[in-house]
Design a protein around this motif. Structure first.
Motif, PDB file in Angstrom:
ATOM      1  N   LEU A 180      10.210  15.499   7.602  1.00 40.15           N
ATOM      2  CA  LEU A 180      10.386  14.740   8.841  1.00 40.15           C
ATOM      3  C   LEU A 180       9.401  13.572   8.894  1.00 40.15           C
ATOM      4  CD1 LEU A 180      11.951  14.608  11.478  1.00 40.15           C
ATOM      5  CD2 LEU A 180      10.276  16.159  12.492  1.00 40.15           C
ATOM      6  N   LEU A 181       8.193  13.791   8.427  1.00 38.11           N
ATOM      7  CA  LEU A 181       7.192  12.726   8.394  1.00 38.11           C
ATOM      8  C   LEU A 181       7.621  11.604   7.454  1.00 38.11           C
ATOM      9  CD1 LEU A 181       4.396  11.648   9.218  1.00 38.11           C
ATOM     10  CD2 LEU A 181       3.427  12.958   7.311  1.00 38.11           C
ATOM     11  N   ALA A 182       8.118  11.964   6.267  1.00 37.80           N
ATOM     12  CA  ALA A 182       8.559  10.949   5.307  1.00 37.80           C
ATOM     13  C   ALA A 182       9.736  10.152   5.848  1.00 37.80           C
ATOM     14  CB  ALA A 182       8.943  11.616   3.985  1.00 37.80           C
ATOM     15  N   ILE A 183      10.684  10.839   6.491  1.00 37.93           N
ATOM     16  CA  ILE A 183      11.836  10.157   7.088  1.00 37.93           C
ATOM     17  C   ILE A 183      11.367   9.166   8.145  1.00 37.93           C
ATOM     18  CG2 ILE A 183      13.800  10.518   8.639  1.00 37.93           C
ATOM     19  CD1 ILE A 183      14.416  13.081   7.073  1.00 37.93           C
ATOM     20  N   THR A 184      10.415   9.586   8.969  1.00 38.37           N
ATOM     21  CA  THR A 184       9.930   8.736  10.052  1.00 38.37           C
ATOM     22  C   THR A 184       9.168   7.528   9.523  1.00 38.37           C
ATOM     23  OG1 THR A 184       9.764  10.689  11.488  1.00 38.37           O
ATOM     24  CG2 THR A 184       8.570   8.713  12.170  1.00 38.37           C
ATOM     25  N   VAL A 185       8.285   7.741   8.543  1.00 41.64           N
ATOM     26  CA  VAL A 185       7.507   6.632   7.984  1.00 41.64           C
ATOM     27  C   VAL A 185       8.423   5.641   7.269  1.00 41.64           C
ATOM     28  CG1 VAL A 185       5.728   5.997   6.306  1.00 41.64           C
ATOM     29  CG2 VAL A 185       5.396   7.993   7.789  1.00 41.64           C
ATOM     30  N   HIS A 186       9.379   6.173   6.498  1.00 45.21           N
ATOM     31  CA  HIS A 186      10.331   5.279   5.830  1.00 45.21           C
ATOM     32  C   HIS A 186      11.115   4.464   6.855  1.00 45.21           C
ATOM     33  CE1 HIS A 186      14.480   4.347   4.465  1.00 45.21           C
ATOM     34  NE2 HIS A 186      13.810   3.825   3.456  1.00 45.21           N
ATOM     35  N   GLY A 187      11.546   5.127   7.925  1.00 47.87           N
ATOM     36  CA  GLY A 187      12.280   4.416   8.961  1.00 47.87           C
ATOM     37  C   GLY A 187      11.473   3.287   9.566  1.00 47.87           C
ATOM     38  N   ALA A 188      10.179   3.533   9.781  1.00 48.04           N
ATOM     39  CA  ALA A 188       9.320   2.507  10.379  1.00 48.04           C
ATOM     40  C   ALA A 188       9.121   1.323   9.434  1.00 48.04           C
ATOM     41  CB  ALA A 188       7.972   3.122  10.757  1.00 48.04           C
ATOM     42  N   VAL A 189       8.826   1.602   8.170  1.00 46.28           N
ATOM     43  CA  VAL A 189       8.553   0.515   7.219  1.00 46.28           C
ATOM     44  C   VAL A 189       9.816  -0.312   6.965  1.00 46.28           C
ATOM     45  CG1 VAL A 189       7.818  -0.037   4.866  1.00 46.28           C
ATOM     46  CG2 VAL A 189       6.683   1.801   6.127  1.00 46.28           C
ATOM     47  N   SER A 190      10.952   0.363   6.753  1.00 47.50           N
ATOM     48  CA  SER A 190      12.192  -0.382   6.513  1.00 47.50           C
ATOM     49  C   SER A 190      12.616  -1.153   7.753  1.00 47.50           C
ATOM     50  CB  SER A 190      13.307   0.561   6.050  1.00 47.50           C
ATOM     51  OG  SER A 190      13.595   1.550   7.020  1.00 47.50           O
ATOM     52  N   SER A 191      12.330  -0.595   8.944  1.00 48.06           N
ATOM     53  CA  SER A 191      12.658  -1.292  10.184  1.00 48.06           C
ATOM     54  C   SER A 191      11.868  -2.585  10.325  1.00 48.06           C
ATOM     55  CB  SER A 191      12.384  -0.389  11.390  1.00 48.06           C
ATOM     56  OG  SER A 191      12.595  -1.056  12.602  1.00 48.06           O
TER      57      SER A 191
END
Length: 413
Positions: free
Chosen positions: A227-238
Motif C-alpha cells: 500500500l505504501l509503494a502504491i501510494t508513493v508511486h501515485g504521488a510521484v507519477s501525479s
C-alpha cells in the motif's frame, strides 16, 4: 447481504444502490471532463491568460487536497457519506453555474475563475474521499474489483466523450456555455444520490482527536509495504502528470495550432485506451493475476507519457494519439487494482483516513506539478516540459517494480 449474493452472480450493477451511485457518477464525470477543457480555453482565449496563469488554474483546483486532504479523511470517518456527496455536488453546480451568468453580464474575470476552481476543489476533496469510502458500504468485498472497474469505466467514457462534447459546445456556445452544461451534470449526480436507500450509518460517538485520527491513517498506510509503494508511486507519477496536464491544452492550441473543436476531438480519440481498460481490467486480472497486471500497466503508463512531447501538426498528431491511448489504458487499469486493494485491506473504520492519505499525496502534489509545469514552459518551452514530465513518469514506475508486488501473481488481500 442476500441482495449482494444475487449480485455476485449477475454483476455489481444488480445491486440497486450501487447502480444509483454509478448513474450519479456517469454524467458527473462527463461534466468534469468538459470543464477540464473549457476552463483553460476560457482563460486562454476569452480572458487572454498567459501560460503560467492557465497552469495556476490547475494549481488552485488541486491545492485543497494538499491543504485539507488528511483532515477531510478523518472528518468523513465521523460523518454519513451520502449527505456529504449531495452537498458537494450542489455546491459545485452553483459555483460553475456562476461562470456563464457572469459572462452573460460581461463581468467575468480571471479572479472569479480562480475563486471558482479553488472552492470547487475544496468540495471535490470532500466528494472524492467520501465517494471511495462509500463504495465498500454498498457492495461486499468480493464485488469491489467489479464496482471499481465500473466506476473507472465511467471515467474512461467521460475521458473519451467529454472533451469531444466540450469541444463542440465551446465551438458553438463558447467556453462559458460549456460551464452551464457542467453545472447541470452536478445536479444530475445529486438527484441520483438522493435515491440511494442503503442506511448510511455514522460511527458510534467516541472521543475525537483529529491529530490522533490522522496519525492512525498514516500508520495504516506506512504499515503495509505494498500500500505504501502504491501510494508513493501515485504521488510521484501525479507530480509529473500534472506538469503535462497543466499545459497540454495551451500546447495544442498555440504550438500545434488546433481549434477548440479539434482539441476536443483529438482528446476524445486518444483516450479510447481508457475506455478499453475499464471494460477489460477485471478480466485481465483474473487471467494473468492482479499484481502482474498492475505492474505491467504501470510501465505502459509511464512509457506512453513521453510521446506527448513528440506531437507535431499533421501526421505528427499520431504521437499524441499513441501517448493518450497507452497512458489512458495504463492509468485506468492501475486505478482499478490500486483502489480495490486499498479498500480490501483497510478496516472499515479507517477507510476515509487511509483513502485521504492516498488522495492527499496523489492530488496534493498536483498543484506543485502544475506550477512547475507552467514555470518550466515559460523558461524552456512547452515541448521540453512535456518531454521532461514524461521521462519523470516513466522513471517513477521503478517504485512499484522494486516493491513486494513483484513476488506476487495476485494482489495479496
Amino acid at each position: 447481504m442476500a441482495e449482494h449474493g444475487v449480485a455476485a452472480k449477475g454483476g455489481v450493477l444488480r445491486v440497486p444502490d450501487f447502480r444509483r451511485l454509478w448513474l450519479a457518477d456517469a454524467l458527473s464525470q462527463v461534466g468534469s471532463r468538459i470543464d477540464f477543457l473549457a476552463v483553460p480555453l476560457l482563460a486562454a482565449t476569452t480572458l487572454s491568460a498567459s501560460v503560467l496563469e492557465v497552469s495556476l488554474l490547475r494549481t488552485f483546483a488541486t491545492l485543497p487536497f494538499l491543504l485539507l486532504g488528511l483532515q477531510v479523511g478523518a472528518w468523513c470517518d465521523r460523518m454519513r457519506h451520502r449527505p456529504v456527496l449531495i452537498a458537494a455536488d450542489l455546491g459545485r453546480a452553483v459555483l460553475f453555474g456562476s461562470i456563464p451568468v457572469a459572462a452573460l453580464f460581461g463581468v467575468l474575470t480571471l479572479g472569479q475563475l480562480f475563486t471558482v476552481v479553488l472552492l470547487a476543489g475544496v468540495l471535490g476533496v470532500f466528494f472524492n474521499v467520501a465517494h471511495q469510502t462509500y463504495v465498500p458500504h454498498l457492495v461486499e468485498p468480493a464485488l469491489l474489483p467489479d464496482a471499481n472497474a465500473r466506476l473507472q469505466t465511467n471515467m474512461s467514457v467521460a475521458a473519451v466523450t467529454g472533451p469531444g462534447i466540450g469541444g463542440v459546445v465551446v465551438q458553438f456556445a463558447g467556453s462559458a456555455g460549456a460551464m452551464a452544461v457542467d453545472a447541470l451534470s452536478y445536479l444530475w449526480s445529486a438527484l441520483w444520490l438522493r435515491r440511494i436507500r442503503t442506511p448510511d450509518v455514522r460511527q458510534e460517538p467516541a472521543e475525537r482527536h483529529l491529530r490522533r485520527e490522522i496519525a492512525e491513517g498514516l500508520k495504516a498506510v506506512a504499515g503495509n509495504r505494498i500500500l505504501l509503494a502504491i501510494t508513493v508511486h501515485g504521488a510521484v507519477s501525479s507530480l509529473f502528470q500534472s506538469m503535462q496536464m497543466a499545459i497540454s491544452v495551451v500546447f495544442l492550441s498555440r504550438e500545434v495550432g488546433l481549434s477548440p473543436g479539434a482539441i476536443g476531438l483529438l482528446s476524445s480519440t486518444t483516450l479510447t485506451g481508457a475506455i478499453l481498460a475499464g471494460f477489460t481490467a477485471r478480466r485481465l486480472g483474473e487471467r494473468f493475476g492482479g499484481a502482474r497486471v498492475l505492474l505491467a500497466s504501470t510501465v505502459l503508463y509511464g512509457g506512453s507519457l513521453p510521446l506527448f512531447g513528440l506531437t507535431e501538426p499533421g501526421w505528427g498528431l499520431l504521437w499524441y494519439f499513441a501517448a493518450g491511448f497507452g497512458s489512458g489504458f495504463g492509468i485506468i487499469t492501475m486505478n482499478v487494482f490500486c483502489v480495490s486493494f486499498r479498500q480490501a485491506v483497510t478496516p472499515r473504520r479507517l477507510l476515509g483516513r487511509v483513502g485521504s492519505v492516498s488522495q492527499t499525496l496523489i492530488f496534493g502534489v498536483a498543484p506543485v506539478g502544475s506550477l512547475i509545469g507552467g514555470l518550466v514552459a515559460e523558461a524552456a518551452g512547452m515541448r521540453t516540459t512535456l518531454l521532461v514530465a514524461g521521462a519523470g513518469a516513466l522513471a517513477a514506475s521503478a517504485i512499484l517494480l522494486a516493491s513486494p508486488l513483484r513476488k506476487h501473481r495476485d494482489l495479496p488481500v
